[in-house]
Structures are given as structure tokens and as C-alpha cells.
Write a protein that holds these residues in place. Sequence first.
Motif, mmCIF file in Angstrom:
data_model
loop_
_atom_site.group_PDB
_atom_site.id
_atom_site.type_symbol
_atom_site.label_atom_id
_atom_site.label_comp_id
_atom_site.label_asym_id
_atom_site.label_seq_id
_atom_site.Cartn_x
_atom_site.Cartn_y
_atom_site.Cartn_z
ATOM 1 N N TYR A 19 0.717 -1.289 -0.017
ATOM 2 C CA TYR A 19 -0.066 0.195 -0.017
ATOM 3 C C TYR A 19 0.903 1.129 -0.124
ATOM 4 O O TYR A 19 1.811 1.370 0.868
ATOM 5 N N SER A 24 -2.462 4.321 -3.625
ATOM 6 C CA SER A 24 -2.319 3.148 -4.759
ATOM 7 C C SER A 24 -1.999 2.023 -3.925
ATOM 8 O O SER A 24 -1.228 1.878 -2.974
ATOM 9 N N TRP A 56 -2.485 -3.406 -10.201
ATOM 10 C CA TRP A 56 -2.611 -2.104 -9.353
ATOM 11 C C TRP A 56 -4.076 -2.008 -9.016
ATOM 12 O O TRP A 56 -4.831 -2.500 -9.706
ATOM 13 N N ASN A 57 -4.098 -1.339 -7.869
ATOM 14 C CA ASN A 57 -5.275 -0.811 -7.296
ATOM 15 C C ASN A 57 -6.250 -1.785 -7.121
ATOM 16 O O ASN A 57 -6.300 -2.772 -6.281
ATOM 17 N N GLU A 58 -7.437 -1.597 -7.418
ATOM 18 C CA GLU A 58 -8.632 -2.602 -7.176
ATOM 19 C C GLU A 58 -8.257 -4.039 -7.432
ATOM 20 O O GLU A 58 -8.555 -5.023 -6.923
ATOM 21 N N LYS A 61 -6.132 -5.519 -4.860
ATOM 22 C CA LYS A 61 -6.882 -5.722 -3.702
ATOM 23 C C LYS A 61 -7.565 -7.190 -3.775
ATOM 24 O O LYS A 61 -7.274 -8.100 -2.915
ATOM 25 N N HIS A 104 -3.521 -0.511 -16.095
ATOM 26 C CA HIS A 104 -4.008 0.512 -15.183
ATOM 27 C C HIS A 104 -5.459 0.621 -15.255
ATOM 28 O O HIS A 104 -6.161 0.174 -16.261
#
Length: 105
Positions: A19, A24, A56-58, A61, A104
Amino acid sequence: SLNKVIIIGNVGNDPEVRYLDGGSVVARFSVATNERYTTRSGEQVEQTEWFRVEVWNEQAKTIEKFLRKGNQIYVEGRLRTETYTAFSARSSGPPTARTRSRRHE
């Protein structure tokens, strides 16, 4: 022009998720693909190719929640090649190329 790669393989390590200060999230893991074939002399050969993947990002996760070493995965993204020289007393060969798929949102 088009820069697109599709990798279907097995995850080589549990994802490393970070994180970042700006909010991001990045997940990194390796994927192995295997090719099996028989040579003209009848010898069976198995060749493994390794890829470093960055998400990356969502998507990162989601990777953190569900992806583990040994899972099969479908990766689609852009291919980036980075060249670097390993600084080791035993490493006197040419620079090594590392690939990274990055998508992205």
C-alpha cells in the motif's frame, strides 16, 4: 500499434502486496508457463518460462484476497521489459531482462 500479452499459468509465489503513500496498491507475483514437446530423437522436453506480474489498485486488492501460490491464473495486460545488471561477484554475464504486465484502471 498494439502491446498486449496473455499469460495462462501457475502462480509461483504468494503475491507481495504494498500500500503506497498516495493511496495506490500494487501486487507483484510470478507466473510460470510450461511447454512440453518431443524432440526428433524421441526425447521428452519440458520447458518453463517465468514472468513477473504487477497489478494495481482494485485488481491488486482482489489478488491479495484470493490468489495463492499454485493457483492457475489468466493475466492480460501490456508487456514492459526492464533491463538491469546484477551486481554480484558471481554475475559477470550480460544484463538480465525482466518482464512486467501492468494494467491501469
